[in-house]
Design an enzyme around this catalytic site. Structure first.
Site, PDB file in Angstrom:
ATOM      1  N   HIS A  67      37.209  14.944-111.288  1.00  0.00           N
ATOM      2  CA  HIS A  67      37.814  14.549-110.003  1.00  0.00           C
ATOM      3  C   HIS A  67      36.954  13.485-109.323  1.00  0.00           C
ATOM      4  CE1 HIS A  67      40.593  15.904-106.546  1.00  0.00           C
ATOM      5  NE2 HIS A  67      40.079  14.736-106.244  1.00  0.00           N
TER       6      HIS A  67
ATOM      7  N   ASP B  70      34.729  15.330-106.524  1.00  0.00           N
ATOM      8  CA  ASP B  70      35.646  14.634-105.613  1.00  0.00           C
ATOM      9  C   ASP B  70      34.923  13.424-105.008  1.00  0.00           C
ATOM     10  OD1 ASP B  70      37.845  13.875-104.206  1.00  0.00           O
ATOM     11  OD2 ASP B  70      37.916  15.621-102.887  1.00  0.00           O
TER      12      ASP B  70
ATOM     13  N   ASP C 230      46.818  12.822-105.480  1.00  0.00           N
ATOM     14  CA  ASP C 230      45.604  13.144-104.722  1.00  0.00           C
ATOM     15  C   ASP C 230      45.382  12.206-103.543  1.00  0.00           C
ATOM     16  OD1 ASP C 230      43.372  14.729-104.187  1.00  0.00           O
ATOM     17  OD2 ASP C 230      42.061  13.209-105.052  1.00  0.00           O
TER      18      ASP C 230
ATOM     19  N   ARG D 268      38.120   3.878-107.073  1.00  0.00           N
ATOM     20  CA  ARG D 268      38.543   2.870-106.077  1.00  0.00           C
ATOM     21  C   ARG D 268      39.044   1.544-106.635  1.00  0.00           C
ATOM     22  NH1 ARG D 268      39.331   6.690-102.790  1.00  0.00           N
ATOM     23  NH2 ARG D 268      37.658   7.400-101.458  1.00  0.00           N
TER      24      ARG D 268
ATOM     25  N   HIS E 117      33.309   5.387 -99.677  1.00  0.00           N
ATOM     26  CA  HIS E 117      33.922   4.638 -98.581  1.00  0.00           C
ATOM     27  C   HIS E 117      32.920   3.623 -98.059  1.00  0.00           C
ATOM     28  CE1 HIS E 117      37.622   6.870 -98.173  1.00  0.00           C
ATOM     29  NE2 HIS E 117      36.954   8.002 -98.232  1.00  0.00           N
TER      30      HIS E 117
ATOM     31  N   ASN F 135      44.853   7.330-106.478  1.00  0.00           N
ATOM     32  CA  ASN F 135      45.153   6.767-105.146  1.00  0.00           C
ATOM     33  C   ASN F 135      44.436   5.435-104.940  1.00  0.00           C
ATOM     34  OD1 ASN F 135      42.709   8.150-105.052  1.00  0.00           O
ATOM     35  ND2 ASN F 135      42.892   8.643-102.897  1.00  0.00           N
TER      36      ASN F 135
HETATM   37 ZN   LIG Z   1      42.290  15.543-102.829  1.00  0.00          ZN
END
Ligand SMILES: [Zn+2]
Lengths: 424, 315
Positions: free
Chosen positions: A59, A302, A150, A63, A306, A93
């Site tokens: 996970h 995860d 996700d 990016r 950012h 995503n």
């Molecule tokens: Zn998630």
């Protein structure tokens, strides 16, 4: 290329090894595993170190494409290699999302020269918009290992039903981000005494637990295979435990921050903001229990890089997510292995075999003839997480300044060292 | 004692002694407010910025008067939260204000933690004039001042805070202030507007206003925002009034020396009946008057640390 790792403690539950020996790697494969091996090639002294099957983080947000300022496939994979990972599953995503053959191919092309293997995960819905089913067949043909929207929950139960039914033809897991967005609406941290004190809108446990229960019910009624991502609550662990007891094809994962950090640590620090949010110590205990008894199959990060501009803002509007690739194993060893909660065999299960099984990636471990994906660890090495040493392009880690025990000293992918610590 | 806080961001961070010290200091400033010449030279030469990113006339005016009565120069910067929805611009704006060499920034902002964020990025003093639902420290202080002025004490008093507790910074700052000073605090409101685990802040919770009123020494009534109805916190304003509106009839079993408070601006006829707001128990206008004295005390104490000059107060 040939490399001999000498006098290393090999630990591999699948091949039932736990002892000191030599491992010879040749042309990307493990050529032999036994004592007293010789080579003309490179020799790495493994004395006092542990060699385990290559870790896999199922996970990760790389990016790319779309948000290369925060991370790229290259930088994310280098961070992964430093964290001991030989493979990562990258979440879809991105911009555009991984919902077409073109994007899958773009990622796999970029990943060819990267420091670890990349297993793309496709979207459940087109454009990740939660309306129409993504082309699973086309995506699988081009190399995805599962499906998730996700970052967003699948609010449409009818779509989720069809996704589960349709996925049966391909035997790939759906890995939904369990969030009822009407329950989590505007929330920015765990709903409880701390959110009340800080005046931050809360995300109740029910926001994820309701969706888990819905999805498990859908699996029961319509089939398909379900992998529950980033479990953060005691109730979530219990829901998966029940589903497994019923024999349903349901697996689960959690991440180190859910048992090492809690809502009381938030204090408006945006590096403590992620979805699901940090919960309470009681939830953390339940997650550890779930990792022990196998309710949770995988430890993930995860990893969610950012750029500083999206974190250096008021807490409520800051982006969700923290990086984790470079601290994951250190945290696991410090908080679970050295505290005698999980042994190495169990850790390897949750960080290598478990994720591979769920993704459908072959993993033969440390055996003659297997692909040489290996992680070399110094269990006793103490180190401090330093911002300036973070390899990821983003530095949004809540663990900066932490002192950890147990460090990756080398990572090998297909017989090539993708990371080696500079020995003194 | 010696005041040592460079900022006033929350009541949570203050000790009982800090709070008592502010309240004592405010007593002498209140004397100034009732003189014919209401100005003292205490903060002459200091520049204070009222940085309001959310509409608020009362609090802004109260701070402005407090600053002017202390002879400080006051600049009002009013910005809508919409143009400041990203914190980057909050920080940018704050740094710009600071570059003008101001001594203190008073901030009102819709986001919890914004006053802390500001204090972390500027070198001048910061006073929180309300950060989202988090805290509104000077409101907590002026409410405590008013109670103490009227009752002579706070220790042991039974205080009800009624209404939308979940979204109220006034509730939080009042809870911290009153609990630290030894009051027995009960929050009363619809169960949807009582936030999770608020008992952990040391308060009692009740959904039944009529049961609580006879026991109360003080009722602090919070403003109810009509928009809450749209998000299903309660079905209709009418039902809210029936259950939680403070009316004369509801007060028939109240203690004779009850205090009725409201941080303003009141929705008359909603959370508070006009007859109650203007009635014998009401100290709502005293709150407004005391607000200036308390804010003068806060500006004075905070600026003494901001300029790294220690103040010793007679106490
Ligand atoms: Zn998630």
């Amino acid at each position: 290329m040939t490399c001999l790792i000498k006098n290393v403690t090999v630990v591999d539950p699948k091949n039932k090894i736990h002892g000191t020996m030599d491992v010879l790697v040749k042309d990307g494969k493990i050529a032999d595993v036994k004592k007293g091996l010789q080579t003309d090639g490179d020799v790495v002294e493994g004395k006092g170190r542990v060699l385990v099957p290559g870790l896999v983080d199922m996970h990760v947000h790389l990016r790319e494409p779309g948000c290369e300022g925060a991370e790229t496939i290259d930088s994310g994979c280098r961070a992964a290699a430093k964290g001991g990972f030989t493979g990562v599953a990258c979440m879809p995503n991105t911009t555009p999302p991984i919902d077409s053959a073109g994007t899958v191919r773009y990622i796999l092309e970029k990943a060819k020269s990267s420091a670890c293997r990349v297993f793309p995960v496709g979207t459940i819905s087109k454009e990740r918009a939660g309306k129409e089913l993504a082309p699973f067949g086309e995506l699988i043909e081009n190399g995805v290992y599962g499906f998730t929207d996700d970052g967003s929950g699948v609010m449409d139960s009818g779509l989720m039903r069809r996704a589960l039914e349709y996925s049966k033809m391909f035997n790939k897991a759906l890995m939904p981000h369990e969030e009822d967005e009407l329950l989590s609406a505007h929330g920015a941290m765990h709903e409880g005494g701390v959110s009340t004190r800080l005046g931050i809108p809360g995300i109740p446990r029910a926001a994820e637990e309701c969706m888990m229960e819905r999805d498990i019910r859908l699996v029961k009624c319509f089939g398909g295979r379900l992998h529950i991502t980033h479990v953060s609550t005691k109730g979530g662990v219990e829901i998966i435990r029940q589903a497994k007891a019923e024999g349903l094809p349901v697996t689960g994962e959690s991440a180190p921050h859910y048992w090492t950090l809690f809502d009381k640590d938030v204090n408006f620090n945006t590096n403590f903001k992620m979805y699901p949010p940090l919960r309470t110590p009681e939830d953390g205990e339940a997650i550890i229990e779930g990792l022990k008894d196998g309710t949770l199959d995988a430890i993930v990060t995860d990893h969610a890089p950012h750029a500083e501009a999206n974190k250096d803002v008021e807490y409520n509007v800051a982006a969700f997510g923290i990086i984790g690739l470079e601290t994951s194993l250190g945290l696991v060893l410090t908080t679970l292995y050295h505290k005698k909660i999980l042994d190495l065999e169990a850790i390897i299960e949750r960080m290598s075999y478990g994720p591979c099984r769920i993704l459908g990636v072959e993993n033969q471990g440390i055996a003659k003839g297997a692909d040489a994906h290996l992680t070399l660890i110094d269990l006793e090495k103490e180190w401090i997480v330093k911002k300036e040493e973070i390899v990821s392009k983003s530095k949004n880690s809540p663990f900066i300044g932490w002192s950890l025990k147990g460090q990756v000293v080398g990572t090998m992918v297909n017989g090539i060292w993708t990371y080696q610590i500079n020995d003194d | 004692m010696e005041w040592k806080h460079k900022h006033l961001l929350t009541i949570e961070q203050l000790s009982k002694e800090d709070i008592e010290y502010i309240l004592e200091t405010a007593v002498s400033f209140k004397e100034i407010s009732v003189r014919s010449v209401k100005k003292v030279p205490t903060l002459r030469g200091k520049t204070i910025v009222n940085f309001f990113c959310e509409p608020s006339t009362r609090t802004r005016m109260s701070f402005e008067l407090a600053a002017k009565r202390l002879s400080a120069d006051m600049l009002n910067v009013v910005s809508s939260s919409s143009s400041l929805s990203k914190g980057e611009s909050l920080k940018d704006t704050a740094r710009n204000i600071e570059a003008m060499k101001v001594d203190m920034i008073i901030i009102r902002h819709s986001m919890p933690g914004s006053a802390q964020l500001l204090a972390d990025c500027v070198s001048c003093s910061v006073i929180n004039a309300g950060d989202g639902p988090h805290e509104h420290p000077t409101q907590g202080l002026l409410d405590a001042y008013t109670i103490k002025e009227k009752k002579g004490r706070i220790q042991g008093l039974k205080v009800l805070i009624v209404g939308d507790i979940a979204h109220s910074r006034v509730a939080r700052s009042n809870i911290w202030t009153l609990k630290k000073l030894g009051a027995d605090v009960t929050v009363v409101g619809p169960s949807t507007l009582i936030p999770a685990e608020i008992e952990k802040m040391g308060v009692n919770v009740s959904y039944y206003l009529d049961e609580e009123i006879p026991k109360a020494d003080v009722i602090n009534i919070l403003r109810i925002q009509r928009e809450r109805q749209d998000r299903n916190f309660f079905p209709t304003l009418r039902e809210y009034i029936q259950l939680f509106g403070v009316s004369e009839a509801r007060l028939k079993n109240a203690k004779k020396d009850l205090l009725i408070m409201h941080p303003g601006p009141a929705n008359r006829g909603v959370e508070i009946d006009p007859a109650v707001a203007d009635g014998p128990y009401s100290v709502i206008l005293d709150q407004v008057t005391n607000g200036i004295a308390v804010r003068m005390a806060v500006l004075y104490l905070v600026s003494s640390v901001g300029s790294s000059k220690k103040v010793k107060m007679k106490s």
